[in-house]
Structure formats: structure tokens, C-alpha cells
Design a protein around this motif. Structure first.
Motif, PDB file in Angstrom:
ATOM      1  N   SER A 176      -5.184   2.668   3.305  1.00 56.91           N
ATOM      2  CA  SER A 176      -5.489   4.008   2.464  1.00 56.91           C
ATOM      3  C   SER A 176      -6.241   4.845   3.212  1.00 56.91           C
ATOM      4  O   SER A 176      -6.120   5.853   2.571  1.00 56.91           O
ATOM      5  CB  SER A 176      -6.493   3.335   1.232  1.00 56.91           C
ATOM      6  OG  SER A 176      -7.934   2.995   1.786  1.00 56.91           O
ATOM      7  N   SER A 222      -6.041   6.903  -2.046  1.00 61.38           N
ATOM      8  CA  SER A 222      -6.725   5.830  -1.573  1.00 61.38           C
ATOM      9  C   SER A 222      -6.719   4.563  -2.421  1.00 61.38           C
ATOM     10  O   SER A 222      -6.520   3.566  -1.900  1.00 61.38           O
ATOM     11  CB  SER A 222      -8.227   6.187  -0.738  1.00 61.38           C
ATOM     12  OG  SER A 222      -7.940   7.034   0.208  1.00 61.38           O
ATOM     13  N   GLN A 261     -12.650   9.188   2.820  1.00 61.77           N
ATOM     14  CA  GLN A 261     -11.530   8.292   2.977  1.00 61.77           C
ATOM     15  C   GLN A 261     -11.937   7.291   4.051  1.00 61.77           C
ATOM     16  O   GLN A 261     -11.406   6.220   4.175  1.00 61.77           O
ATOM     17  CB  GLN A 261     -10.253   9.143   3.462  1.00 61.77           C
ATOM     18  CG  GLN A 261      -9.596   9.753   2.211  1.00 61.77           C
ATOM     19  CD  GLN A 261      -8.469  10.579   2.769  1.00 61.77           C
ATOM     20  OE1 GLN A 261      -8.568  11.493   3.236  1.00 61.77           O
ATOM     21  NE2 GLN A 261      -7.189  10.009   2.496  1.00 61.77           N
ATOM     22  N   ALA A 282      -3.110   3.216  -3.006  1.00 63.87           N
ATOM     23  CA  ALA A 282      -2.730   2.289  -1.924  1.00 63.87           C
ATOM     24  C   ALA A 282      -3.560   1.117  -1.738  1.00 63.87           C
ATOM     25  O   ALA A 282      -2.796   0.167  -1.459  1.00 63.87           O
ATOM     26  CB  ALA A 282      -3.168   3.192  -0.513  1.00 63.87           C
ATOM     27  N   ALA A 296       0.778   4.455  -2.528  1.00 61.15           N
ATOM     28  CA  ALA A 296       0.401   5.661  -2.074  1.00 61.15           C
ATOM     29  C   ALA A 296       1.522   6.598  -2.466  1.00 61.15           C
ATOM     30  O   ALA A 296       1.208   8.072  -3.000  1.00 61.15           O
ATOM     31  CB  ALA A 296       0.085   5.794  -0.754  1.00 61.15           C
ATOM     32  N   ALA A 308       0.758  -1.249  -0.135  1.00 59.83           N
ATOM     33  CA  ALA A 308       0.029  -0.014  -0.032  1.00 59.83           C
ATOM     34  C   ALA A 308       0.897   1.267   0.124  1.00 59.83           C
ATOM     35  O   ALA A 308       0.445   2.116  -0.742  1.00 59.83           O
ATOM     36  CB  ALA A 308      -0.982   0.072   1.180  1.00 59.83           C
TER      37      ALA A 308
END
Length: 679
Positions: free
Chosen positions: A595, A463, A536, A466, A447, A443
């Protein structure tokens, strides 16, 4: 794990000479590379009394120090790795997996953060103390590494993760004082003169000579402590001597160029695969192979990225990528050990209900505290007015920014804790957790890559990147671990290899493409709720809504999977299908949590253990309690992180690491004689 092959003395001498010749060739090629136009012809001219002053200046001021630094570091790490592996009788022991490099690195960064500018030798002494403390801790927790490679790797990796969290905290809080130490912290051979090399070379030389001199005792220790003692070896004193010398060599390498990853793991393994096992030959050969790995990696780095790339990108990135491949290859040869069952005292239903009620109350309190605390302290009346839409513009702005952070911390904490519970059950290893399976590192790659290459990317895109990186890492780990079935130990070791490789990729992206903005990536990699939005939080909430019913329905299957491979088959449980479904759910929870809040460590390790201690080992009770504990832990960590030094903030992931490390150390110490030999 490594089959022994006998080799004749003549063959050993030939191998030694060929390896030495290869290193000489690599050193010659290495000297021809650099940022200036000085090439092989100019250097050859210098050898025969010709050449220009510029060529001589470049050679003495830049290229020769860099090459000699690589030589010293390769020798030091090669011999240190060989000594550690023999001491632990474990081919996966090294300065990296024993957290020696992480401890030495933390010591050096601590000195820099507090404004101490130390000469080379005192800095080396400080690094030695830090490395020795880390090595002593990991060796004690893993019973010297003799209780299996999986326990050693998990103890070392988790300890290194904790030490790295403290190091990252110092890099963030003292960014000006520690500028440049992020790249150095991944092993950079860049040298401005020969001073450091001249001072460290005698230390390394003395350490190598003394270690090789103990080679005969190491040969006898390989037969077992009892046999060695019968043959006249003072086992305890010999182990102490070897440990001190190996840590000294590792600390010298860290002081000179920073932590160069996995050289100490790869070099002795390669030498043993060549059939060399007697230590008075193995250790010098490991030194030569270590030099070859370091110089070869540096040559590849500058050949691919050019001379300037060799200055900007740490050589340790390449060695870590190479080492992660070697670790995965070794892991694929790993046979499953006999993991201990995760027993816990049987608790009554009343105890479970009482614990649940208390945790729900604590979580509600953590939620309220999270809404009230921060750089601006509020009152409960302010929150009640905000809920009714009756607050002023200033308070409304503060609470509108604060509530997504609180919700993100709670949902991500619950997701990571449930994922950790599932991973520990499937792996039948109480030391496993999603982060050490490479999921969070994957992840991080996704990101950080998006943050670097698309700076204006929206939160949803970050997000998504990730989450995609986490799921891809999980697919790679699962695929590489599959070899006629899923082996629990192999899964963990391959995960650690992918984890190390992913973090090397992250370092490369940051240093190569955004070296002046490391704070942004470090903050995300340390687990931060800063600037979070309701959008998120939504993916984590959806993942929890999808996965929780599945694991609740499969709670009895998790109980069976945590026992062994035979019991599920006898009871008609489709073993591989159940494992894949469970690990897939854990990967989904972890990816969405990462994320939302970035990389938060130790939650998936600590929460399941605490839950089992409270309510027993039945997953029908462990899962909800672990989820509540994870939510409370991350929520409180986030609140503390944004309050204690307000208006500055400490990322929540660093706080959880600092809180989780003592518990993890106690856990390992308690289990070293119970599950250690079977984990």
C-alpha cells in the motif's frame, strides 16, 4: 498428481470425434459474434451462394481471421503444453510456468521499443529465441522439472516475473513506441487480415506433425530415462528435439496473438483426465481441447461484454482466469513433498554483531544518499539546514517531497524482507516469497480498482484498498490450501494460482475501463515511491512495530517450523496456530508495504537468503539482518531509479527485479542438486 485411467481404442476414437465436433460447433458460434450486425442468418446465406457483400467483407476481414487465429493458437499451445508436461514428467509444466511466453513476449516488445518493425516470420524467429532462452533457463534451474512441481512452478514463475519486469520497464520508457502492446501482451485475438495467420499456420502445422511423430519416443521417456535409453532412445537428443519444437509452437502463438495464458497447462491436463496417455493420441487431443479453450473463452468474453468488449479485452484474460482455477484444483491434490531444511553455515555471535553493525552503517549511508540524490543533487549541508528550518523555499520543497520517499522505501523494504523470512520458514521452501503467495497481486487488484473507478481517491483510500485486497487474497490462499491441515507445497501452488488470477483481473480492469492510462497503473504495479506522503509510511511503521515483537518472541518456533511437521508437535508447538499467526503477520507486513510503495518483487526472496548466508539459519539472527538488507535494497533501488535517467524515473520495483534476478538465478542453480528434489 493425475491418476491414470486406461481407455479402449473405441472410447478414444469417440472422444476424439466428440471433441472435434464440439470445436466445429464452437467455431460456427464464434463466427456469428462481432461488432457488426452480421448474424448467423447472413453467414448461412453466404454458405449457399447468397448473402450481402457487407457480410462477406466482415467475414473475410474480421471474423474469419480471428477464428482462425484462435484455432492456430489453440493447436500450438495445446501441443506445446502436452510436450512440455511429458518432457518434465510434470502436469504443471506449460509455456506459462516455464516462462516461455514471458521470454517470447520480452523479445517482441524489445524489438518494438527500439523501433524495429519486423514482418511476421522474423518476429516469430525473435520470439523463438526469447522463448528458448527462458525455457532453457527454467528447465536447467529445475532439473528439467523432474524434481517436483513446486520447484518448477517457483522457478518458472519467478523467472517470468523477472522477464515481465524488464518488459514493463520497456513499456514505460518507450510508451509511444509500444502503445497497444499492453493489451496484446495478455493475448488478443484481434486480427485485421489473414496475412499473419497464413504465415504462422504452416509453422504450427509442421511443428505439430514433427512433435506427434516423436510421440512413441515420449511414451518411452515416460518410463524413465534409463528405461528409454535401454529401449534404444537417444534421451538427450530426443529431449532437445521436443524442447525446440515446443518452444517453436509457443513462440508462433505469441507472435500471432501475444501470450495467451494457461492454455498449454489446461489442455493436456483435461485430456489426461479423459484417460488418454499415449502421445500420438494425447497430443492431437490436446490440440483440439486447446482450440476449444481459446474459442470458448473468446465466445464467453463477447457474449458477456459484447462485440466491442471482445475487441478491447484480451482473450488471454479469460484463459488465465480459467487456468488459475485449474492450477488451484491441481494444487489441492498435491501431496506434500519432503522439503529440504534451510541449512546455513553456523556463524559466531561476533560475526552476527559485525554484520549488523556494517548493515546499519550501510543503511544510514543509503538514507543520506537518498536525501541527496535525485533530479536535483543536494549537499549534506542543505539537509542539515533543512532539519533546522533554515533552507529556502525551493530546497525546502525538494526535501519535503524527498524524505517520505526515502522513509517509504526503507520501511517497505524491511517489511517485505521480514515477511519473506517468515513465509520461507513456514513453507519450508527457500524459493517461496510473499509475492508468489498472491498477497501482492491481491493488493494490486484493490489499488488498481480504486485508481480506475475513483480517480480522485486520496492516498489513504488507495492504501486501504491495497491492504484490504492483500489480506483478502491471503485469506483465499490460506482457505483453499487447507485440506485436513496446511500443506506447504499446496500453499505455494495455490498462491501462484491466485497470483495469476489476480493479475488477470488487474489486466481486465485496466484495459476495460482505462485503456489510455496504462502508465499510471503500470507504475504502481512496478513499485514506485513517487508522490508518497508521511501518512502512507505510517501504516508500514505501525505494522513493523506490531509484527516485529511477535516474530521476535516466536523466533524459536520459526526455527522449529522450518524443520518439518513432526518436530513441532513433539516439542508441544501448536503447529496450525503457529503457522496461521506467522503467515498472518507476513500478510500484514506485505499488505502495508504494498500500500505504501506498490508491488516490489524479489526483496522477500533475496534478503532472507543473503541473511542466512551471512549469519546462519537461526531466526533470532536472520530476522534483523534480513530486515536491514531489505531496507538497504529497496532504498538503493529507489535512489538509483529516480537518479540514473533523471528527470525520468524507473520504478523501484523494476530495479529490485533487475538486481534480484541474477542472485535468484545463482541461488536456484546452486540449490538444484541439494534442495531441489525436496523443495
Amino acid at each position: 498428481m493425475i491418476a491414470k485411467r486406461s481407455t479402449s481404442p473405441a472410447a478414444g476414437i469417440r472422444a476424439f470425434l466428440l471433441a472435434g465436433l464440439a470445436v466445429v460447433v464452437l467455431a460456427a458460434v464464434h463466427l456469428t459474434q462481432g461488432t457488426s450486425a452480421v448474424g448467423a442468418t447472413d453467414l448461412i446465406g453466404l454458405m449457399f451462394g447468397g448473402g450481402s457483400e457487407e457480410a462477406a467483407r466482415v467475414l473475410v476481414a474480421s471474423r474469419l481471421p480471428r477464428m482462425l487465429a484462435g484455432l492456430v493458437v489453440g493447436v500450438a499451445l495445446g501441443v506445446a503444453g502436452g510436450a512440455f508436461q511429458s518432457l518434465a514428467r510434470n502436469p504443471l509444466a506449460s509455456p506459462d510456468t516455464l516462462a516461455v511466453n514471458a521470454g517470447a513476449h520480452l523479445a517482441v516488445v524489445t524489438a518494438a521499443a527500439f523501433g524495429l518493425s519486423l514482418p511476421v516470420l522474423p518476429a516469430g524467429g525473435l520470439a523463438f529465441v526469447g522463448g528458448l532462452g527462458a525455457a532453457g533457463l527454467v528447465m536447467a534451474l529445475s532439473s528439467g522439472g523432474r524434481e517436483g512441481p513446486t520447484r518448477l512452478i517457483l522457478a518458472g514463475s519467478a523467472s517470468a516475473l523477472a522477464l515481465a519486469a524488464v518488459t514493463t520497464l520497456l513499456l514505460l520508457l518507450y510508451e509511444q513506441a509500444t502503445i497497444g502492446l499492453f493489451a496484446w501482451g495478455n493475448g488478443s485475438l484481434v486480427q485485421t487480415d489473414l496475412v499473419a495467420v497464413r504465415q504462422m499456420a504452416p509453422v504450427v502445422g509442421a511443428g505439430v506433425v514433427l512433435t506427434v511423430a516423436l510421440g512413441r519416443r515420449l511414451d518411452l521417456l515416460a518410463l524413465g530415462d534409463d528405461t528409454a535409453s535401454t529401449l534404444g532412445v537417444n534421451v538427450r537428443w530426443t529431449r532437445l528435439q521436443i524442447t525446440l519444437l515446443a518452444v517453436l509452437l509457443s513462440a508462433a502463438a505469441v507472435t500471432l496473438v501475444g501470450p495467451v495464458g494457461f492454455v498449454g497447462l489446461c489442455a493436456p491436463v483435461i485430456v489426461r483426465l479423459m484417460g488418454v496417455h499415449k502421445h500420438r493420441a494425447l497430443l492431437p487431443m490436446s490440440a483440439i481441447v486447446g482450440v476449444g479453450i481459446v474459442l470458448g473463452s473468446d465466445i464467453i468474453l463477447r457474449a458477456v461484454l459484447g462485440g466491442q468488449g471482445g475487441v478491447d479485452i484480451p482473450t488471454g484474460v479469460v484463459t488465465t482466469l480459467f487456468g488459475s482455477i485449474v492450477l488451484i484444483a491441481l494444487a489441492r491434490r498435491q501431496r506434500d513433498s519432503r522439503p529440504g531444511r534451510q541449512h546455513a553455515p553456523v556463524r559466531s555471535r561476533g560475526t552476527f554483531l559485525a554484520v549488523t553493525i556494517v548493515l546499519v552503517s550501510v543503511l544510514c549511508g543509503a538514507l543520506v544518499l537518498g536525501m541527496l540524490a535525485g533530479d536535483t543533487w543536494l549537499l549534506t549541508g542543505d539537509v542539515m539546514n533543512w532539519l533546522q528550518g533554515r533552507t529556502g523555499r525551493a530546497l525546502t520543497f525538494v526535501l519535503d517531497q524527498r524524505y517520505p520517499r526515502v522513509l517509504a522505501a526503507i520501511t517497505a523494504g524491511a517489511a517485505l524482507a521480514i515477511a519473506g523470512t517468515v513465509v520461507q520458514a513456514v513453507c519450508r521452501n527457500p524459493l517461496a516469497e510473499p509475492g508468489l503467495l498472491g498477497i501482492t497481486a491481491g493488493a494490486g487488484v484493490g489499488a488498481v480498482a480504486l485508481l480506475t473507478f475513483v480517480p480522485l481517491a486520496g492516498i489513504a483510500a488507495i492504501s486501504g484498498a491495497a491492504g484490504a485486497g492483500a489480506l483478502l487474497a491471503f485469506a483465499v490462499v490460506y482457505g483453499l490450501s487447507w485440506r485436513g491441515g496446511l500443506n506447504s507445497d499446496r500453499l505455494v501452488l495455490v498462491g501462484v494460482g491466485v497470483w495469476a488470477g489476480c493479475f488477470a483481473v488487474i489486466t481486465f480492469i485496466i484495459v476495460a475501463f482505462d485503456p489510455w492510462n496504462t502508465g499510471k497503473a503500470l507504475t504502481w504495479l512496478s513499485g514506485s515511491t513517487y508522490g508518497r506522503t508521511p501518512m502512507q509510511v505510517l501504516p508500514v511503521a505501525v505494522a513493523l512495530a506490531v509484527v516485529i515483537p511477535i516474530v521476535a518472541l516466536g523466533r524459536n518456533e520459526l526455527d522449529v517450523l522450518a524443520l518439518d511437521d513432526d518436530t513441532p508437535r513433539v516439542l508441544g508447538v501448536p503447529l496450525e496456530k503457529a503457522r496461521l499467526l506467522a503467515l498472518g503477520g507476513a500478510a500484514l507486513l506485505t499488505s502495508t508495504a504494498v500500500s505504501a510503495v506498490g508491488v516490489v518483487g524479489f526483496v522477500g526472496l533475496v534478503a532472507p537468503h543473503a541473511a542466512r548466508a551471512m549469519v546462519g539459519s537461526r531466526h533470532a539472527r536472520v530476522l534483523p539482518v534480513a530486515g536491514l538488507l531489505g531496507a538497504v535494497l529497496v532504498s538503493l533501488a529507489d535512489t538509483v531509479g529516480r537518479t540514473v535517467i533523471a528527470p525520468a524515473q524507473i520504478p523501484a520495483g523494476l530495479v529490485t527485479a533487475l538486481l534480484g534476478t541474477p542472485y535468484f538465478i545463482w541461488l536456484l542453480w546452486r540449490s538444484r542438486t541439494t534442495t531441489g528434489g525436496r523443495s
